[in-house]
Design an enzyme around this catalytic site. Structure first.
Site, PDB file in Angstrom:
ATOM      1  N   VAL A 195       9.667  -8.700  38.419  1.00  0.00           N
ATOM      2  CA  VAL A 195       8.762  -9.706  37.833  1.00  0.00           C
ATOM      3  C   VAL A 195       7.844 -10.305  38.910  1.00  0.00           C
ATOM      4  O   VAL A 195       6.656 -10.555  38.650  1.00  0.00           O
ATOM      5  CB  VAL A 195       9.564 -10.816  37.106  1.00  0.00           C
TER       6      VAL A 195
ATOM      7  N   ASP B 127      22.923 -13.011  28.011  1.00  0.00           N
ATOM      8  CA  ASP B 127      21.477 -13.148  28.166  1.00  0.00           C
ATOM      9  C   ASP B 127      20.829 -13.688  26.882  1.00  0.00           C
ATOM     10  O   ASP B 127      20.023 -14.617  26.915  1.00  0.00           O
ATOM     11  CB  ASP B 127      20.900 -11.774  28.538  1.00  0.00           C
TER      12      ASP B 127
ATOM     13  N   LYS C 129      18.898 -17.484  26.258  1.00  0.00           N
ATOM     14  CA  LYS C 129      17.571 -17.621  25.632  1.00  0.00           C
ATOM     15  C   LYS C 129      17.659 -18.490  24.373  1.00  0.00           C
ATOM     16  O   LYS C 129      16.791 -19.329  24.125  1.00  0.00           O
ATOM     17  CB  LYS C 129      17.013 -16.235  25.302  1.00  0.00           C
TER      18      LYS C 129
HETATM   19  N1  NAP Z   1      13.127  -7.882  34.847  1.00  0.00           N
HETATM   20  C1  NAP Z   1      12.669  -8.426  33.721  1.00  0.00           C
HETATM   21  O1  NAP Z   1      12.067  -7.736  32.883  1.00  0.00           O
HETATM   22  C2  NAP Z   1      12.844  -9.900  33.460  1.00  0.00           C
HETATM   23  C3  NAP Z   1      12.389 -10.431  32.239  1.00  0.00           C
HETATM   24  C4  NAP Z   1      12.497 -11.804  32.004  1.00  0.00           C
HETATM   25  C5  NAP Z   1      13.059 -12.614  32.981  1.00  0.00           C
HETATM   26  N2  NAP Z   1      13.508 -12.074  34.146  1.00  0.00           N
HETATM   27  C6  NAP Z   1      14.073 -12.982  35.154  1.00  0.00           C
HETATM   28  O2  NAP Z   1      13.211 -12.977  36.290  1.00  0.00           O
HETATM   29  C7  NAP Z   1      13.973 -13.169  37.480  1.00  0.00           C
HETATM   30  C8  NAP Z   1      13.700 -12.015  38.449  1.00  0.00           C
HETATM   31  O3  NAP Z   1      14.112 -10.810  37.840  1.00  0.00           O
HETATM   32  P1  NAP Z   1      13.708  -9.390  38.456  1.00  0.00           P
HETATM   33  O4  NAP Z   1      14.012  -8.376  37.402  1.00  0.00           O
HETATM   34  O5  NAP Z   1      12.335  -9.426  39.036  1.00  0.00           O
HETATM   35  O6  NAP Z   1      14.785  -9.240  39.627  1.00  0.00           O
HETATM   36  P2  NAP Z   1      14.805  -8.161  40.809  1.00  0.00           P
HETATM   37  O7  NAP Z   1      13.899  -7.035  40.516  1.00  0.00           O
HETATM   38  O8  NAP Z   1      16.226  -7.886  41.086  1.00  0.00           O
HETATM   39  O9  NAP Z   1      14.174  -8.951  42.059  1.00  0.00           O
HETATM   40  C9  NAP Z   1      14.803 -10.084  42.566  1.00  0.00           C
HETATM   41  C10 NAP Z   1      14.033 -10.616  43.761  1.00  0.00           C
HETATM   42  O10 NAP Z   1      14.699 -11.815  44.162  1.00  0.00           O
HETATM   43  C11 NAP Z   1      14.898 -11.773  45.562  1.00  0.00           C
HETATM   44  N3  NAP Z   1      16.087 -12.575  45.868  1.00  0.00           N
HETATM   45  C12 NAP Z   1      17.343 -12.447  45.354  1.00  0.00           C
HETATM   46  N4  NAP Z   1      18.151 -13.412  45.846  1.00  0.00           N
HETATM   47  C13 NAP Z   1      17.379 -14.160  46.659  1.00  0.00           C
HETATM   48  C14 NAP Z   1      17.631 -15.298  47.472  1.00  0.00           C
HETATM   49  N5  NAP Z   1      18.854 -15.861  47.517  1.00  0.00           N
HETATM   50  N6  NAP Z   1      16.609 -15.820  48.177  1.00  0.00           N
HETATM   51  C15 NAP Z   1      15.374 -15.273  48.138  1.00  0.00           C
HETATM   52  N7  NAP Z   1      15.073 -14.185  47.395  1.00  0.00           N
HETATM   53  C16 NAP Z   1      16.073 -13.648  46.673  1.00  0.00           C
HETATM   54  C17 NAP Z   1      15.066 -10.307  45.898  1.00  0.00           C
HETATM   55  O11 NAP Z   1      14.785 -10.125  47.265  1.00  0.00           O
HETATM   56  P3  NAP Z   1      14.746  -8.667  47.953  1.00  0.00           P
HETATM   57  O12 NAP Z   1      13.485  -8.039  47.450  1.00  0.00           O
HETATM   58  O13 NAP Z   1      14.710  -8.954  49.396  1.00  0.00           O
HETATM   59  O14 NAP Z   1      15.983  -7.965  47.491  1.00  0.00           O
HETATM   60  C18 NAP Z   1      14.025  -9.686  44.967  1.00  0.00           C
HETATM   61  O15 NAP Z   1      12.748  -9.711  45.562  1.00  0.00           O
HETATM   62  C19 NAP Z   1      15.438 -13.269  37.026  1.00  0.00           C
HETATM   63  O16 NAP Z   1      15.773 -14.612  36.854  1.00  0.00           O
HETATM   64  C20 NAP Z   1      15.438 -12.567  35.674  1.00  0.00           C
HETATM   65  O17 NAP Z   1      16.471 -13.037  34.830  1.00  0.00           O
HETATM   66  C21 NAP Z   1      13.428 -10.735  34.406  1.00  0.00           C
END
Ligand code: NAP
Length: 406
Positions: free
Chosen positions: A16, A193, A197
């Protein structure tokens, strides 16, 4: 905030975070990005020219940063970040449903107290702007019911189960290979999840902050091939349905696998799509459908929040009327199960079909209590409406009478 230039910190550069960055550059807003906080400094990044750091304290120390876009996967750290940023009067956009569902009431207070804005459309139903719809479109109406498919992963797996007639484990593996399920899928397939929501929607539509521990969520992980066969034989599908109803100031809430028939809009929602039906006093029923997750759909709603920080603010106008609404987990529901007899001590009424398979009527609160038992014994639980129950019973009696005549 209104006359200030936005100086932004992006926390998280995963799916995201990169989606949000795509819209930032496409709209020439990337010059406003002061820093990008990530966890793992050794990962290669595209582009690698951004000001990456692993030290989030830089965000708090830099008084020029007035906007924080929080998109990390760690909900506990996300709460620390969002809380500190709001306490500094910074505005925050987040998509972290787990963190928000657990802490919304406190975060709303911090927003009020310190003046930073807090928006989180990306946390619910991907590309469907449902929080905005509830707050703006229904501002002069009273919502009585919200029901929907809020988890794309579960819906993708259920679609494969029905279309390909494969087992749950195989369908999960295929969803993982196709990128629709995570390696650790429990948050999605166990219904957490969708519950997070639902609780966020409950705060906006009904003005009630209910904590996840107090609410019912049963996922799709205990469904068997025999449950699917039973549904098919009765011209039904099974969907993971989140349901929130306000009836006479009594609020019921559940996330449950549910039988739906072809007259139900949810019957036709396939794969990773999300859908929500909103019922209100004046408008009646309206139906919204869209992509539930993903880099560009979710990145888009996050960017829309970011762009609207100047003028938008959630009003939480239903909190006052929410005080009259009582959360009612003692409401009775009918469920189908392959092992309904295992829940015997919780049942008010039972109708057996074959051996331990049958229907039971019980309180939502008892299903919450029975969660451990349900998971240990892999008991399938599928909710059904009274009308479906009546139809199924009629079908069953008709079939039994026919076989008795033979
Ligand atoms: N994916 C979806 O379609 C979607 C949809 C709706 C909502 N969301 C929400 O959006 C958020 C992000 O999801 P995502 O899918 O983008 O996750 P993701 O692809 O796993 O990416 C997570 C990011 O967070 C960073 N991170 C994790 N722990 C951290 C910490 N303690 N300090 C600083 N950075 C940290 C990671 O760093 P590194 O890059 O260094 O590993 C990575 O860049 C979540 O809350 C998720 O529930 C996601």
């Amino acid at each position: 905030m209104s006359t200030q230039t936005k100086i932004t910190a992006l926390i998280g550069f995963g799916t995201v975070g990169q989606g949000f960055y795509h819209y930032l550059t496409a709209n020439n807003e990337d010059k406003k990005l002061a820093t990008v906080v990530i966890k793992n400094a050794s990962k290669s990044r595209i582009p690698d020219t951004l000001n990456f750091t692993t030290d989030v304290s830089e965000v708090y120390q830099n008084k020029e940063i007035n906007t924080v876009v929080e998109l990390i996967s760690d909900d506990k750290e996300a709460f620390n970040i969002v809380k500190k940023a709001l306490q500094q009067g910074k505005s925050v956009v987040s998509a972290n449903k787990k963190m928000i569902a657990h802490h919304l009431e406190e975060l709303v207070e911090l927003e009020k107290q310190f003046g930073g804005k807090f928006l989180y459309e990306g946390a619910v139903a991907g590309s469907i702007p449902i929080i905005k719809i509830i707050n703006e479109h229904y501002a002069f109406d009273e919502i009585t019911e919200i029901r929907g498919i809020l988890n794309g992963t579960s819906n993708y797996i259920l679609t494969q189960l029905f279309d390909k007639e494969i087992g749950y484990d195989e369908a999960l593996q295929q969803a993982q290979e196709a990128g629709f399920a995570e390696a650790e899928p429990s948050a999605d397939v166990e219904g957490y999840d969708a519950l997070y929501k639902s609780l966020i929607l409950t705060a906006h539509a009904f003005g009630k902050f209910i904590l996840p521990e107090k609410a019912l969520h049963i996922g799709i992980n205990n469904l068997k091939k025999s449950d699917l066969a039973f549904a098919k034989a009765n011209h039904l599908k099974i969907k993971l349905v989140a349901s929130i109803k306000n009836h006479n100031h009594k609020l019921t809430l559940s996330v449950l696998p549910t039988f739906v028939d072809e007259n139900d809009n949810l019957f036709h929602v396939k794969n990773e799509y999300n859908a929500i039906e909103v019922v209100s006093n004046n408008i009646g029923s309206q139906f919204y459908k869209g992509k539930g997750a993903g880099k560009l759909p979710t990145g888009h709603v996050v960017f829309t929040d970011y762009k609207s920080l100047k003028e938008a603010k959630y009003t939480y106008r239903n909190i006052a009327s929410g005080k009259r609404i009582k959360y009612e987990p003692n409401q009775n529901i009918w469920v189908y199960s392959d092992k309904i007899t295992l829940l015997e001590k919780y049942l008010e009424e039972v109708v057996l079909i074959n051996g331990s398979q049958g229907y039971g009527r019980l309180k939502i609160a008892y299903l919450i209590k029975a969660k451990e038992l349900i998971n240990i014994h892999h008991v399938s639980i599928i909710a059904l409406s009274l009308a479906d129950f009546a139809d199924l019973r009629r079908n069953y009696l008709r079939k039994s009478a026919k076989s008795a005549r033979k």
